[in-house]
Motif scaffolding. Structure first.
Motif, mmCIF file in Angstrom:
data_model
loop_
_atom_site.group_PDB
_atom_site.id
_atom_site.type_symbol
_atom_site.label_atom_id
_atom_site.label_comp_id
_atom_site.label_asym_id
_atom_site.label_seq_id
_atom_site.Cartn_x
_atom_site.Cartn_y
_atom_site.Cartn_z
ATOM 1 N N GLN A 179 -0.180 6.727 3.722
ATOM 2 C CA GLN A 179 -0.020 6.743 5.176
ATOM 3 C C GLN A 179 -1.126 5.904 5.809
ATOM 4 O OE1 GLN A 179 0.147 11.196 5.360
ATOM 5 N NE2 GLN A 179 2.001 10.836 6.541
ATOM 6 N N VAL A 180 -0.732 4.945 6.645
ATOM 7 C CA VAL A 180 -1.708 4.017 7.241
ATOM 8 C C VAL A 180 -1.690 4.151 8.764
ATOM 9 C CG1 VAL A 180 -1.512 2.397 5.307
ATOM 10 C CG2 VAL A 180 -0.055 2.076 7.322
ATOM 11 N N THR A 181 -2.798 3.793 9.380
ATOM 12 C CA THR A 181 -2.913 3.915 10.838
ATOM 13 C C THR A 181 -2.006 2.920 11.547
ATOM 14 O OG1 THR A 181 -5.197 4.600 10.567
ATOM 15 C CG2 THR A 181 -4.551 3.887 12.754
ATOM 16 N N ASN A 182 -1.951 1.685 11.037
ATOM 17 C CA ASN A 182 -1.179 0.624 11.691
ATOM 18 C C ASN A 182 -0.489 -0.192 10.607
ATOM 19 O OD1 ASN A 182 -0.631 -2.092 12.763
ATOM 20 N ND2 ASN A 182 -1.664 -1.368 14.610
ATOM 21 N N LEU A 229 4.898 -3.960 -6.969
ATOM 22 C CA LEU A 229 6.035 -3.884 -6.053
ATOM 23 C C LEU A 229 5.795 -2.684 -5.140
ATOM 24 C CD1 LEU A 229 8.910 -4.536 -5.036
ATOM 25 C CD2 LEU A 229 9.803 -3.163 -6.941
ATOM 26 N N LEU A 230 5.800 -2.944 -3.826
ATOM 27 C CA LEU A 230 5.539 -1.905 -2.829
ATOM 28 C C LEU A 230 6.734 -1.795 -1.881
ATOM 29 C CD1 LEU A 230 1.952 -3.165 -1.921
ATOM 30 C CD2 LEU A 230 2.497 -1.289 -3.487
ATOM 31 N N LEU A 231 6.913 -0.618 -1.314
ATOM 32 C CA LEU A 231 7.965 -0.409 -0.320
ATOM 33 C C LEU A 231 7.313 0.023 0.984
ATOM 34 C CD1 LEU A 231 10.982 -0.028 0.501
ATOM 35 C CD2 LEU A 231 10.784 2.331 -0.329
ATOM 36 N N GLY A 232 7.570 -0.713 2.064
ATOM 37 C CA GLY A 232 7.091 -0.335 3.390
ATOM 38 C C GLY A 232 8.240 0.229 4.207
ATOM 39 N N LEU A 233 8.012 1.351 4.878
ATOM 40 C CA LEU A 233 9.036 1.965 5.729
ATOM 41 C C LEU A 233 8.510 2.003 7.160
ATOM 42 C CD1 LEU A 233 10.086 4.925 3.381
ATOM 43 C CD2 LEU A 233 11.224 2.709 3.649
ATOM 44 N N ASP A 234 9.190 1.287 8.036
ATOM 45 C CA ASP A 234 8.717 1.104 9.416
ATOM 46 C C ASP A 234 9.286 2.186 10.327
ATOM 47 O OD1 ASP A 234 7.503 0.013 11.615
ATOM 48 O OD2 ASP A 234 8.930 -1.620 11.856
ATOM 49 N N HIS A 235 8.552 3.286 10.465
ATOM 50 C CA HIS A 235 8.926 4.399 11.347
ATOM 51 C C HIS A 235 10.278 5.017 10.994
ATOM 52 C CE1 HIS A 235 5.660 2.792 13.988
ATOM 53 N NE2 HIS A 235 5.402 4.082 14.001
ATOM 54 N N ILE A 236 10.433 5.376 9.718
ATOM 55 C CA ILE A 236 11.581 6.185 9.294
ATOM 56 C C ILE A 236 11.284 7.624 9.688
ATOM 57 C CG2 ILE A 236 12.972 6.934 7.314
ATOM 58 C CD1 ILE A 236 13.123 3.892 7.947
ATOM 59 N N THR A 237 12.128 8.219 10.519
ATOM 60 C CA THR A 237 11.813 9.534 11.079
ATOM 61 C C THR A 237 12.571 10.693 10.433
ATOM 62 O OG1 THR A 237 13.459 9.156 12.805
ATOM 63 C CG2 THR A 237 11.171 8.583 13.326
ATOM 64 N N ASP A 238 13.639 10.409 9.725
ATOM 65 C CA ASP A 238 14.448 11.470 9.115
ATOM 66 C C ASP A 238 13.897 11.797 7.725
ATOM 67 O OD1 ASP A 238 16.373 12.949 7.718
ATOM 68 O OD2 ASP A 238 18.043 11.999 8.726
ATOM 69 N N PRO A 239 13.443 13.050 7.480
ATOM 70 C CA PRO A 239 12.877 13.380 6.165
ATOM 71 C C PRO A 239 13.877 13.244 5.027
ATOM 72 C CG PRO A 239 13.073 15.358 7.543
ATOM 73 C CD PRO A 239 13.358 14.185 8.428
ATOM 74 N N VAL A 254 8.571 1.270 -8.166
ATOM 75 C CA VAL A 254 7.696 0.940 -7.039
ATOM 76 C C VAL A 254 6.351 1.646 -7.229
ATOM 77 C CG1 VAL A 254 7.398 1.313 -4.543
ATOM 78 C CG2 VAL A 254 9.588 0.503 -5.444
ATOM 79 N N ALA A 255 5.261 0.924 -6.987
ATOM 80 C CA ALA A 255 3.926 1.501 -7.184
ATOM 81 C C ALA A 255 3.533 2.419 -6.034
ATOM 82 C CB ALA A 255 2.890 0.390 -7.335
ATOM 83 N N ALA A 256 3.935 2.091 -4.804
ATOM 84 C CA ALA A 256 3.564 2.913 -3.645
ATOM 85 C C ALA A 256 4.556 2.703 -2.516
ATOM 86 C CB ALA A 256 2.154 2.578 -3.169
ATOM 87 N N VAL A 257 4.771 3.763 -1.763
ATOM 88 C CA VAL A 257 5.536 3.709 -0.514
ATOM 89 C C VAL A 257 4.517 3.790 0.625
ATOM 90 C CG1 VAL A 257 7.246 4.879 0.929
ATOM 91 C CG2 VAL A 257 7.565 4.783 -1.552
ATOM 92 N N ILE A 258 4.585 2.826 1.557
ATOM 93 C CA ILE A 258 3.621 2.746 2.659
ATOM 94 C C ILE A 258 4.336 3.075 3.961
ATOM 95 C CG2 ILE A 258 1.910 1.270 3.797
ATOM 96 C CD1 ILE A 258 2.242 -0.626 1.314
ATOM 97 N N VAL A 259 3.792 4.029 4.703
ATOM 98 C CA VAL A 259 4.400 4.438 5.977
ATOM 99 C C VAL A 259 3.321 4.549 7.051
ATOM 100 C CG1 VAL A 259 6.213 5.756 4.782
ATOM 101 C CG2 VAL A 259 4.151 6.927 5.587
ATOM 102 N N PRO A 260 3.693 4.438 8.324
ATOM 103 C CA PRO A 260 2.723 4.706 9.388
ATOM 104 C C PRO A 260 2.413 6.201 9.447
ATOM 105 C CG PRO A 260 4.730 3.651 10.245
ATOM 106 C CD PRO A 260 5.011 4.074 8.852
ATOM 107 N N LEU A 283 -3.310 9.985 0.871
ATOM 108 C CA LEU A 283 -3.687 8.613 0.494
ATOM 109 C C LEU A 283 -3.645 7.713 1.729
ATOM 110 C CD1 LEU A 283 -1.777 8.199 -2.902
ATOM 111 C CD2 LEU A 283 -4.074 9.083 -2.494
ATOM 112 N N ASN A 284 -4.575 6.742 1.771
ATOM 113 C CA ASN A 284 -4.676 5.880 2.952
ATOM 114 C C ASN A 284 -4.917 4.428 2.557
ATOM 115 O OD1 ASN A 284 -7.403 5.674 2.252
ATOM 116 N ND2 ASN A 284 -8.008 7.329 3.623
ATOM 117 N N GLU A 285 -5.366 3.610 3.518
ATOM 118 C CA GLU A 285 -5.564 2.172 3.300
ATOM 119 C C GLU A 285 -6.509 1.890 2.131
ATOM 120 O OE1 GLU A 285 -4.683 2.653 7.752
ATOM 121 O OE2 GLU A 285 -5.716 3.787 6.194
#
Length: 250
Positions: free
Chosen positions: A155-158, A98-108, A123-129, A82-84
């Motif tokens: 997963q989004v580009t930016n 309600l959305l959750l954004g995770l800014d460069h969480i690296t630990d699985p 939450v409807a979606a989790v958004i990550v880079p 899934l993307n933008e």
């Protein structure tokens, strides 16, 4: 055909068979295992004609990529990534999501725990880079304990650009968690309506470019000298407050 993904662990495989059984290609079970949890998994798989193969502990470990497979591994048809565009469609259908954004969480493990909590809190979606961040690996799915099948993983580009776009297009508010002079105690911030709650990386917090897109910053008040929490614990506390406010506003 896309390469199969491997899910492992009782919770993860059971949840998949309950929610998306058509994706399961083959079940691999530990030779000699015969208990109620496994029987339940086999019962769920049977109506869909899923192939079941018994395997050694070593074989399961190779499929799962680690020894903590609980004696069951599923080969699964992968989801499309899934993307933008999927995020746009979601917000067109539900601008109050309600959305959750995770800014460069690296630990699985942290990612999986955040996804599990997100699913529990509606939450409807989790958004990550897409880059330099953990993806939905078998380990993350195992820790999510079924949550990965209940919440969209986008997963989004930016990330910062995506936050700016959804603010402008859908009037979604962006609330970041961090300790700065402008940050409000989280319970004093309005978390109702279209909202993305953004959590920072385990060690560095929110990047400045992400901070620049936040309408508000908030912190979780704590006693004593403890200033930070594990990101998955903080995510759970922040999402609980958002969910509490949203339920009270109805």
């Amino acid at each position: 055909m896309a390469k199969a993904e491997y899910y492992y662990g009782v919770h993860s495989v059971e949840s998949l068979l309950e929610l998306e059984p058509e994706r399961v290609l083959t079940l691999f079970t530990l030779k000699g295992r015969d208990d109620q949890r496994l029987k339940r998994i086999l019962q769920l798989a049977e109506p869909f004609g899923v192939s079941v193969q018994q395997a050694s502990r070593d074989s399961l470990e190779k499929l799962a990529g680690q020894p903590f497979h609980q004696g069951v591994v599923a080969a699964v048809r992968p989801h499309p990534v899934l993307n933008e565009n999927d995020l746009d469609q979601l917000l067109k259908n539900d601008p109050n999501a309600l959305l959750l954004g995770l800014d460069h969480i690296t630990d699985p493990h942290n990612l999986g725990a955040c996804v599990r909590t997100a699913a529990a809190m509606g939450v409807a979606a989790v958004i990550v880079p897409r880059d330099r961040a953990a993806g939905m690996t078998p380990t993350a799915r195992k820790v999510a304990a079924g949550g990965a099948e209940k919440v969209k993983f986008i997963q989004v580009t930016n990330l910062a650009r995506t936050l700016g776009h959804i603010k402008e297009t859908y009037n979604v508010r962006v609330v970041g968690t961090m300790l700065d002079e402008k940050a409000l105690p989280i319970h004093q911030c309005d978390l109702t309506g279209g909202l993305v709650l953004v959590m920072g990386a385990e060690d560095t917090g929110l990047r400045p470019i992400t901070q620049s897109q936040c309408d508000y910053t908030v912190f979780i008040p704590m006693s004593g000298n403890l200033q930070s929490l594990n990101v998955s614990v903080a995510t759970g506390m922040a999402l609980y407050e958002a969910t509490r406010q949203r339920q009270d506003s109805h």
